[in-house]
Design a protein around this motif. Structure first.
Motif, short mmCIF file in Angstrom:
data_model
loop_
_atom_site.label_atom_id
_atom_site.label_comp_id
_atom_site.label_asym_id
_atom_site.label_seq_id
_atom_site.Cartn_x
_atom_site.Cartn_y
_atom_site.Cartn_z
N ASN A 89 1.22 -1.32 0.25
CA ASN A 89 -0.12 -0.07 0.10
C ASN A 89 0.90 0.88 0.28
OD1 ASN A 89 -2.31 1.52 -0.31
ND2 ASN A 89 -2.33 1.88 2.67
N LEU A 90 1.57 1.58 -0.84
CA LEU A 90 2.89 2.99 -0.61
C LEU A 90 2.98 3.27 -2.67
CD1 LEU A 90 5.77 0.37 0.12
CD2 LEU A 90 4.83 2.30 1.54
N ARG A 91 1.21 3.30 -2.95
CA ARG A 91 1.35 3.91 -4.40
C ARG A 91 1.48 5.08 -4.13
NH1 ARG A 91 0.58 0.66 -8.78
NH2 ARG A 91 -0.30 -1.30 -8.86
N ASN A 92 1.47 5.94 -2.99
CA ASN A 92 1.37 7.83 -3.08
C ASN A 92 2.63 7.85 -2.10
OD1 ASN A 92 -1.13 7.84 -4.34
ND2 ASN A 92 -2.49 7.17 -2.66
N ASN A 93 3.26 6.99 -1.67
CA ASN A 93 4.18 6.96 -1.17
C ASN A 93 5.22 8.31 -1.83
OD1 ASN A 93 7.29 7.12 0.06
ND2 ASN A 93 5.98 6.37 1.65
N GLU A 94 5.67 9.56 -0.80
CA GLU A 94 5.90 10.85 -1.91
C GLU A 94 7.52 10.35 -2.34
OE1 GLU A 94 7.42 15.12 -1.41
OE2 GLU A 94 5.46 14.70 -0.13
N TRP A 95 8.18 9.22 -0.74
CA TRP A 95 9.53 9.30 -1.38
C TRP A 95 9.45 8.51 -2.69
CZ3 TRP A 95 12.80 5.16 -1.06
CH2 TRP A 95 13.74 5.30 -0.89
N LEU A 96 9.36 7.28 -2.66
CA LEU A 96 9.04 6.19 -3.77
C LEU A 96 8.88 6.77 -4.84
CD1 LEU A 96 7.63 3.38 -1.67
CD2 LEU A 96 9.82 3.54 -2.88
N GLU A 97 8.27 7.55 -4.91
CA GLU A 97 8.32 8.22 -6.54
C GLU A 97 9.39 8.99 -7.29
OE1 GLU A 97 4.12 11.01 -5.97
OE2 GLU A 97 2.70 9.17 -6.02
N GLY A 98 9.89 9.73 -5.75
CA GLY A 98 11.17 10.95 -6.78
C GLY A 98 12.15 9.60 -6.89
N ILE A 99 11.98 8.25 -5.68
CA ILE A 99 13.66 7.24 -6.64
C ILE A 99 13.21 6.43 -7.93
CG2 ILE A 99 14.46 7.26 -4.04
CD1 ILE A 99 13.06 4.62 -4.26
#
Length: 679
Positions: A357-367
């Motif tokens: 459940n990490l689709r909206n995680n800002e850090w993962l979107e950045g990397i």
């Protein structure tokens, strides 16, 4: 008694005074019109009496009285033949004389010799404390009483030297250090960037050995995470890995800040130093300024992000996920390392986001937006010499913390950094000796391992052997064949990830989908399985990279880059060599009376001969002239540029209540994630 000069007369009276037990000083003097000493009086140091000073009438502390009006003295007068003759000699004193155990403390007989100063300078560069250095000299000389000086004399010498450096200023001291290094090593390169006020902003330096190392091992790992001196400047080492799998230093810089402008200047300077040869791969942390500078300067290099920093940031931003599931670390690691196909990587990444459940995680979107710089699926074709992170830069920084203290000025930084470089190179020399002095153990007595043990360095051979012994656990199936090549499917024990290997019989070329040879430089298990299938018993020459072999370096680099010492350093080295030789002689001569008497006679004659040689040739008075063979801007350096202090100064006075609170404050506990098994 006659003397041929003022100094000889003084030395005679000092020697007499030391044998009796008092200290001397030069007292009255008269000279001829030509300036020659006509009459000279040498007296006991206790001659005269302390005068009365009204200004110090009510002071809380006064120095003890030393002078008591002693009349002991020796007076010499110039004769017609140019010799000084003793015309008056008073031997009686009005005070007690120093007993034999205390005679070495008399002031006129105390002196730190040139050799001892050279040893003291080396000891300070080596990080030895004043007390340890004095203890070392005492052991060498057979006790403190034989040092020739008191502990306070040595402390004063070190203090005076440090004050001289402070008076000169860090800016001038830095330039003096660079010019001296260049005089000792003509291949030494440095460049200093000044601002409009002639203050040092950025500086880069590399010695001849570093430049040659880059020629052979130019796979650069770069980082700027360490601040070590009183100016708080980023320390930027260029480091890589040599044929022995050890960290090798290509150069270093101290930057004013971490901006695009500073990084661009640094990278352009680095290219100038290395004759325009761009590194194959650069690994850095997630610095936007550095990335932009790399893009503009290193146009032919691959820029990769530090995997270690990726993991550390993951532990920081996704701590709740790491704590909730042990499987997440393995899934995240698979996205970093395991995938060989881009489409499969996309699917694995998407499944991980859905599962946790990490689709909206800002850090993962950045990397994710920078995936091409850290995911192995995009970097398998880039040679990195098995450097998956900037841990080599960070290991240099961790070692520097042992050598350097924040209070050290720039001069100390350079001295201790040079010591670090020498230590690392000595470790390389030890590894080379061990490599040539030993034979690796083969896990199987087969032709390919025998060949690999002869050509590869020990650590690289160990890596290759680990790949080789896994061949038996893998299965192989032919899936395609044409006139040119054959394609095989290889996987572990018939299960797990499938790897596709293509083989050309005409050239013995083998290409695996895992690309281990491309980014590490040795054949993988999958390729070796195919070679075994084709009954090829030796590693094809095209797959033996010279940079991993025992003969990676052409010739003896230590002889091609000769570093000469300054006159002061040479005095210290000569002293150490002679001290060692004389210690061996003394140990042998002390065994019986006959050898002792013979050695004493030889030493006495040798001392007289050396004193005569010193008088005739004035040994030890020459000084090296330092010059630069590089064209440079001869502007006068005004100093080192510093940044404005933010907040209250560190040296402010704190109140009692504030001090009490600072002792009660406890640091918050930190959560650490052990991710070492992932790397």
């Amino acid at each position: 008694m006659n003397f041929d000069g003022d100094d000889n007369a003084y030395e005679f009276y000092k020697s007499y005074a030391h044998s009796v037990g008092f200290s001397v000083k030069k007292h009255q003097i008269k000279r001829t019109k030509e300036g020659q000493v006509k009459r000279r009086t040498y007296s006991c140091s206790k001659q005269g009496k302390k005068g009365f000073d009204k200004r110090r009438e009510h002071v809380a502390f006064e120095r003890p009285i030393l002078r008591v009006g002693c009349l002991a003295r020796m007076t010499c007068q110039l004769k017609n033949d140019g010799m000084l003759e003793i015309i008056s000699f008073e031997e009686n004193h009005n005070h007690d004389l120093a007993p034999t155990p205390m005679k070495h403390m008399l002031r006129s007989n105390r002196k730190i010799s040139y050799a001892q100063k050279a040893i003291a300078d080396d000891a300070e560069k080596a990080g030895l404390s004043i007390k340890k250095t004095i203890d070392l000299l005492a052991v060498q000389n057979g006790g403190r009483e034989h040092n020739g000086f008191l502990d306070k004399d040595y402390q004063n010498y070190i203090g005076t030297k440090r004050k001289a450096t402070m008076i000169k200023g860090d800016g001038q001291a830095i330039m003096d250090y660079f010019r001296k290094a260049q005089a000792e090593d003509p291949s030494f390169f440095y460049l200093v960037q000044l601002d409009d006020d002639d203050l040092i902003m950025n500086m880069f330096w590399a010695d001849g050995r570093s430049i040659i190392d880059y020629k052979y091992f130019g796979d650069v790992c770069f980082d700027t995470t360490y601040r070590t001196n009183e100016y708080g400047r980023p320390f930027a080492p260029f480091v890589g890995v040599n044929h022995l799998k050890q960290t090798v230093i290509f150069g270093a810089a101290l930057l004013y800040d971490e901006t695009i402008t500073s990084f661009k200047w640094l990278f352009e300077t680095f290219l100038t130093t290395m004759a325009g040869n761009q590194p194959k791969t650069i690994l850095t942390d997630q610095s936007a300024a550095m990335a932009k500078a790399i893009e503009e300067v290193f146009t032919e290099s691959h820029h990769r992000l530090c995997i270690w920093h990726i993991y550390q940031n993951a532990a920081k931003h996704l701590s709740h996920v790491f704590n909730a599931s042990d499987q997440f670390a393995k899934d995240f690691s698979a996205c970093v390392y395991d995938y060989e196909d881009e489409e499969e990587w996309y699917k694995g990444w998407d499944d991980m986001l859905t599962k946790y459940n990490l689709r909206n995680n800002e850090w993962l979107e950045g990397i994710f937006s920078m995936r091409e710089k850290w995911a192995m699926v995009y970097g398998r074709h880039m040679f990195t010499a098995d450097m998956m992170s900037t841990q080599r830069s960070e290991s240099i920084n961790s070692v520097l913390k042992k050598y350097l203290k924040p209070k050290h000025n720039m001069t100390y930084f350079f001295d201790h950094y040079a010591r670090l470089v020498e230590d690392r190179r000595y470790q390389e020399l030890l590894a080379e000796f061990k490599m040539r002095d030993t034979i690796p153990v083969l896990q199987a007595n087969v032709e390919m391992l025998r060949q690999a043990s002869k050509v590869y360095t020990p650590k690289v051979f160990k890596m290759f052997q680990e790949e080789f012994v896994k061949v038996l656990d893998y299965t192989i199936d032919k899936i395609n064949k044409n006139e040119v090549r054959v394609e095989y499917k290889v996987r572990y024990a018939g299960r797990g990830t499938e790897h596709f290997v293509q083989f050309e019989s005409s050239s013995q070329a083998v290409d695996c989908s895992c690309k281990k040879f491309e980014f590490v430089g040795i054949l993988c298990t999958h390729a070796l399985k195919v070679l075994d299938k084709k009954n090829i018993k030796q590693i094809p020459r095209r797959y033996i990279l010279k940079r991993w072999t025992k003969d990676a370096k052409d010739g003896d680099l230590r002889s091609s880059v000769r570093v000469q010492g300054s006159s002061e350093k040479l005095i210290g080295k000569r002293y150490c060599n002679l001290h060692y030789n004389f210690r061996e002689i003394s140990t042998l001569a002390a065994e019986n009376d006959a050898m002792y008497e013979h050695a004493s006679e030889v030493f006495s004659n040798l001392l007289k001969d050396l004193q005569g040689m010193r008088t005739c040739s004035d040994v030890g008075t020459s000084h090296e002239e330092l010059c630069s063979n590089h064209e440079e801007d001869h502007r006068v350096v005004a100093g080192v540029k510093t940044k404005a202090t933010v907040g209250r100064p560190k040296g402010r006075i704190k109140g009692a209540l504030e001090l009490r609170k600072s002792h009660k404050v406890q640091s918050k506990p930190q959560v650490h994630f052990d991710l070492s098994f992932l790397l």
